[in-house]
Design a protein around this motif. Structure first.
Motif, PDB file in Angstrom:
ATOM      1  N   ALA A  30       0.762  -1.146   0.020  1.00 40.74           N
ATOM      2  CA  ALA A  30      -0.038   0.045   0.034  1.00 40.74           C
ATOM      3  C   ALA A  30       1.038   1.300  -0.009  1.00 40.74           C
ATOM      4  CB  ALA A  30      -1.040  -0.057   1.328  1.00 40.74           C
TER       5      ALA A  30
ATOM      6  N   TYR B 129     -11.710   1.767   4.361  1.00 37.98           N
ATOM      7  CA  TYR B 129     -10.872   1.342   3.190  1.00 37.98           C
ATOM      8  C   TYR B 129     -11.742   0.927   2.060  1.00 37.98           C
ATOM      9  CZ  TYR B 129     -11.467  -3.176   5.497  1.00 37.98           C
ATOM     10  OH  TYR B 129     -11.814  -4.186   6.177  1.00 37.98           O
TER      11      TYR B 129
ATOM     12  N   GLU C  18     -10.744   4.634  -3.101  1.00 37.78           N
ATOM     13  CA  GLU C  18     -10.264   3.975  -4.138  1.00 37.78           C
ATOM     14  C   GLU C  18      -8.653   4.012  -4.116  1.00 37.78           C
ATOM     15  OE1 GLU C  18     -11.302   1.763  -6.137  1.00 37.78           O
ATOM     16  OE2 GLU C  18     -13.519   1.967  -6.345  1.00 37.78           O
ATOM     17  N   PHE C  19      -8.318   4.700  -3.257  1.00 39.17           N
ATOM     18  CA  PHE C  19      -6.736   4.759  -3.142  1.00 39.17           C
ATOM     19  C   PHE C  19      -6.207   3.550  -1.942  1.00 39.17           C
ATOM     20  CE2 PHE C  19      -8.774   8.076  -0.919  1.00 39.17           C
ATOM     21  CZ  PHE C  19      -8.729   7.760   0.299  1.00 39.17           C
ATOM     22  N   ASP C  20      -4.896   3.646  -2.001  1.00 39.01           N
ATOM     23  CA  ASP C  20      -4.273   2.531  -1.030  1.00 39.01           C
ATOM     24  C   ASP C  20      -4.656   3.001   0.309  1.00 39.01           C
ATOM     25  OD1 ASP C  20      -3.433   1.463  -3.233  1.00 39.01           O
ATOM     26  OD2 ASP C  20      -1.311   1.471  -2.748  1.00 39.01           O
TER      27      ASP C  20
ATOM     28  N   HIS D 222      -5.617  -1.257  -9.742  1.00 42.51           N
ATOM     29  CA  HIS D 222      -6.322  -1.606  -8.336  1.00 42.51           C
ATOM     30  C   HIS D 222      -5.894  -1.191  -7.098  1.00 42.51           C
ATOM     31  CE1 HIS D 222      -3.360  -4.710  -8.488  1.00 42.51           C
ATOM     32  NE2 HIS D 222      -3.314  -4.656  -7.336  1.00 42.51           N
ATOM     33  N   LYS D 223      -6.825  -1.057  -5.981  1.00 42.74           N
ATOM     34  CA  LYS D 223      -6.033  -0.346  -4.850  1.00 42.74           C
ATOM     35  C   LYS D 223      -5.703  -1.413  -4.006  1.00 42.74           C
ATOM     36  CE  LYS D 223     -10.215  -0.207  -2.177  1.00 42.74           C
ATOM     37  NZ  LYS D 223     -11.409   0.570  -1.946  1.00 42.74           N
TER      38      LYS D 223
ATOM     39  N   ARG E 175      -1.074   4.312  -5.588  1.00 49.06           N
ATOM     40  CA  ARG E 175      -1.600   3.604  -6.594  1.00 49.06           C
ATOM     41  C   ARG E 175      -0.444   3.701  -7.771  1.00 49.06           C
ATOM     42  NH1 ARG E 175      -7.777   3.010  -7.876  1.00 49.06           N
ATOM     43  NH2 ARG E 175      -7.066   2.397  -9.854  1.00 49.06           N
TER      44      ARG E 175
END
Lengths: 194, 352, 262
Positions: free
Chosen positions: B199, C72, C76-78, B207-208, B202
């Motif tokens: 993480a 989460y 749409e991000f980490d 995809h995340k 991106r």
């Protein structure tokens, strides 16, 4: 052969350094060696000690219940560790600041005026630990003199040749002070005479 | 080029081994007897352009490790027994989220504040999970300063391979003692595996990525646990061990870390007294080298387990031997270190 | 891991103008929040920030334990899911290793001001270059309405059933006031999410907090005073009134620290 040593004294007397010099010397002559300091609260109170083992074989425990040689640089250390000398072992007492004598008769006890001798050889008492190293080496020659000198060179390299030379002089002064000294005698006369 | 032999302290070796093993980030909190690790890394890590941060607590340390590991970096912390207890929640999250990291435990006497002397009483905590939930850590137990230097890199590699926390389980004596060791003055270039799961933003990824241990659906969580268990099974193939004087031994002494050294000396003493004693030293405590132990002990008449605890690893040895031979135990607690002569006496007793 | 489903975006039928859409930083997952809760509003504002500053590709968010534990799923991000209270430490780990990423935490008052107070204060004291979006609804929502360190005096909760007694549990902790003394803090502001006007103010404050990180100023925190009608035992409307009448008296809104050079 395994030689187990304990060095004890006040913080600032260089007892941990003295132990490291022994371990370094052992390493210089390709022996196995371990050095283990006391650590934590016990050293905050001002006393310090370390255990140095060297051997021609792999060393198991880097600590022991009893020691072949014990060097005590102050009186509390004498009181605490006199009993830890193996029968027949060696006890070296810094008689510059320890006024009492050892009680045991089943060990070889030697006295060295390490602080006084350091003052006269090096100009200050800081070299007392190297004087004691020389004295122990004289009465219990388990390491090579050249290896101890090499250890001094490694340890004081960062301080320059003058300091190395001064420490080598202190080592030899400690050795000479013990020359022909029998165990369990009063303070080394050679040391007194200076 | 062969590095020059010099006297190196165990904790110093861990620190330099971490740098050599490619550690990107260290987060820690002071505790005796491991303080040289953060002290050395506080200058070594920035010198190599890496991250060092003294955290406000062990709880914060392990969670900083969690964040750095989630971001795909090689992250570690170091502590001693009470501090490791504080990290157990974080370890569980890291294991649950399947993140690699390294935790060093330079064990001291417990329970509670205990003492600062050497101990091996955290074996259960290290190898049986320690925190909540069904998880395991890879656990490596060094026995000398050279292994203290080598194991951080090995631990990082294993952690990355299995996406699992790894622990180096040492003790106060191993951390504080100096021995001659060959340690390169500059660390070798470490290779980092790709971490497509990280993480870390991106940056064009389709995809995340989420680092997470929350699986609210019972069936999904069961499946997640099954996946973890399968991974732990797979790890078994990577168990490591060492033997000394074991080929013809009638009695096998099982010990790890500092105790294995004492036991090895004791075996030699016992042989002088005519007792054929040999050493089996687990190097990975998890996965426990069960099969190698069975094979080593196949022709022995009995076993003796020696630990600096009231008897923790002995349970794994007894599970392994499963009644085939008697397994005796000798333990010292609270920081008392038995001498080789004392262990030798126990070997003599157990051999009778 | 979830795959992005491309949405039509701003494509609108001919002759129509798009006046409102979901931020691209948000997923299509429906919120699980209770009626009248403002987590959804606050989430949307976070999504707007990520879109507005074009941070999607380099954001790592840290979610808490509490009502926003599934955050989460909505972005749409980490993201990294932290343990209860440790989000600032987790964010520190990410940010120290990847200083060019935008790293934020999203935390409730139980998470930030109770169990995680040490991590909050130390991240702020270090001037950790992270952004904290703090939701203060004065109660433990997820676990069933227990007293929080931010509960008002007299507030009835499932663990202070006769009302919070200051002789027993002290006074509410005022996070912005508490952090104001720390030199590492670059931005501190509090705003009630009680009206469209206040939500616009909140957006302004959040913009400042994001900018602080992007400009490397240090720790930034926006405290949103939020309603929890279900656990407060009120209708959504009454809960909003409660914020405007009672909560803001204990937690006065405004900017406490702003080190942006505007």
């Amino acid at each position: 052969m395994i030689e187990e040593n304990l060095i004890a004294g006040f913080g600032g007397q260089g007892v941990l350094s003295l132990g490291k010099l022994m371990a370094q010397a052992a390493m210089e002559q390709n022996l196995c060696a371990t050095w283990l300091p006391s650590y934590g609260p016990e050293m905050r109170g001002g006393t310090a000690n370390c255990v140095v083992c060297f051997s021609d074989d792999e060393i198991g425990a880097p600590v022991a219940a009893n020691y072949d040689a014990v060097v005590v640089m102050n009186q509390p250390s004498l009181e605490k560790f006199e009993s830890a000398v193996k029968p027949g072992g060696t006890l070296l007492i810094n008689s510059s600041i320890i006024s009492v004598r050892a009680k045991r008769s089943d060990i070889d006890v030697f006295y060295i005026d390490a602080n006084d001798l350091a003052e006269s050889v090096a100009g200050n008492a800081k070299a007392a630990n190297v004087i004691a190293l020389g004295a122990l080496h004289a009465v219990r020659p388990r390491l090579e003199t050249s290896a101890i000198e090499a250890a001094l060179k490694t340890a004081f390299e960062y301080k320059g040749q003058k300091v190395i030379d001064m420490n080598i002089r202190a080592l030899h002064a400690g050795m000479e002070a013990m020359q022909d000294t029998e165990p369990n005698q009063p303070q080394a006369t050679a040391a007194r005479a200076r | 080029m062969q590095a020059k032999r010099r006297l190196v302290k165990g904790n110093e070796a861990i620190a330099l081994g971490a740098v050599a093993g490619g550690c990107d980030a260290f987060f820690g909190y002071p505790i005796t007897p491991q303080n040289e690790v953060p002290e050395i890394l506080s200058s070594e890590m920035p010198r190599h352009g890496r991250v060092f941060l003294q955290a406000e607590s062990e709880v914060a340390s392990i969670n900083m490790v969690y964040g750095a590991a989630a971001a795909g970096l090689r992250a570690m912390t170091s502590s001693s027994s009470p501090g490791i207890s504080l990290m157990m929640e974080g370890m569980s999250y890291i294991a649950g989220a399947e993140l690699p990291c390294l935790v060093v435990n330079v064990m001291r006497g417990g329970p509670g504040l205990g003492s600062i002397a050497a101990s091996q009483a955290d074996y259960f905590q290290a190898v049986k999970g320690g925190g909540h939930g069904d998880y395991r850590c890879i656990v490596l137990a060094p026995w000398n300063v050279e292994e203290m230097y080598a194991f951080p890199g090995i631990a990082f590699d294993m952690a990355d391979r299995y996406r699992n926390p790894a622990m180096i389980l040492a003790d106060g004596v191993l951390g504080q003692m100096m021995e001659p060791a060959c340690i390169p003055s500059e660390p070798p270039a470490a290779s980092h595996p790709e971490k497509p799961w990280a993480a870390n933003g991106r940056n064009g990824r389709s995809h995340k990525n989420v680092a997470n241990s929350l699986v609210i659906d019972p069936h999904e969580l069961r499946d997640h646990n099954r996946k973890l268990q399968a991974k732990y099974q797979q790890m078994q193939a990577e168990c490591k061990w060492d033997t000394r004087l074991a080929d013809d031994a009638e009695i096998i002494v099982v010990a790890y870390g500092i105790t294995a050294r004492i036991a090895f000396s004791a075996c030699k003493l016992a042989r002088k007294r005519g007792i054929k004693a040999g050493l089996f030293r687990p190097i990975t405590l998890y996965p426990f080298p069960a099969k190698p132990l069975l094979e080593t002990a196949a022709n022995a008449k009995s076993l003796l387990v020696v630990e600096l605890s009231s008897g923790q690893m002995v349970e794994d040895v007894r599970l392994t031997i499963n009644g085939k031979q008697p397994v005796a135990f000798y333990g010292e607690m609270g920081g008392v270190i038995p001498s080789p002569a004392e262990v030798c006496e126990r070997i003599v007793e157990a051999a009778q | 891991m979830s795959t992005i489903i491309e949405r039509p975006g701003t494509q609108t039928p001919e002759g129509l103008n798009c006046v409102f859409e979901k931020p691209r930083a948000m997923s299509d997952k429906p919120f699980h929040y209770c009626p009248g809760c403002s987590h959804g509003t606050y989430h949307r504002l976070v999504g707007e920030m990520i879109d507005e500053f074009d941070l999607m590709s380099r954001t790592v968010g840290v979610c808490p334990v509490g009502c926003a534990v599934f955050a989460y799923e909505y972005f749409e991000f980490d993201m990294v899911e932290a343990s209860h209270g440790r989000a600032p430490a987790v964010a520190t780990g990410v940010k120290r290793c990847l200083p060019d990423r935008f790293v934020f935490t999203y935390q409730g008052d139980g998470d930030l001001a109770s169990i995680g107070m040490a991590e909050t204060i130390h991240a702020a004291a270090r001037g950790e270059n992270i952004t904290v979006f703090f939701v203060n609804n004065g109660i433990f929502g997820m676990t069933g309405g227990q007293m929080a360190p931010t509960s008002l005096i007299g507030q009835k909760t499932t663990t202070s059933q006769a009302g919070r007694d200051p002789m027993l549990t002290g006074q509410p902790i005022k996070v912005c006031e508490l952090l104001s003394s720390l030199d590492g803090v670059a931005y501190l502001a509090r705003v009630p999410l009680s009206s469209p006007k206040n939500i616009k103010t909140c957006r302004k404050y959040m913009r400042n907090a994001v900018r602080c990180q992007l400009e490397g100023k240090g720790f930034a925190l926006v405290e949103a005073l939020s309603p929890c009608p279900v656990q407060w035992g009120m209708t959504p409307g009454d809960a909003i009134d409660y914020i405007d009448e009672k909560v803001v008296k204990v937690f006065p809104p405004g900017e406490f620290i702003n080190k942006l050079n505007d």
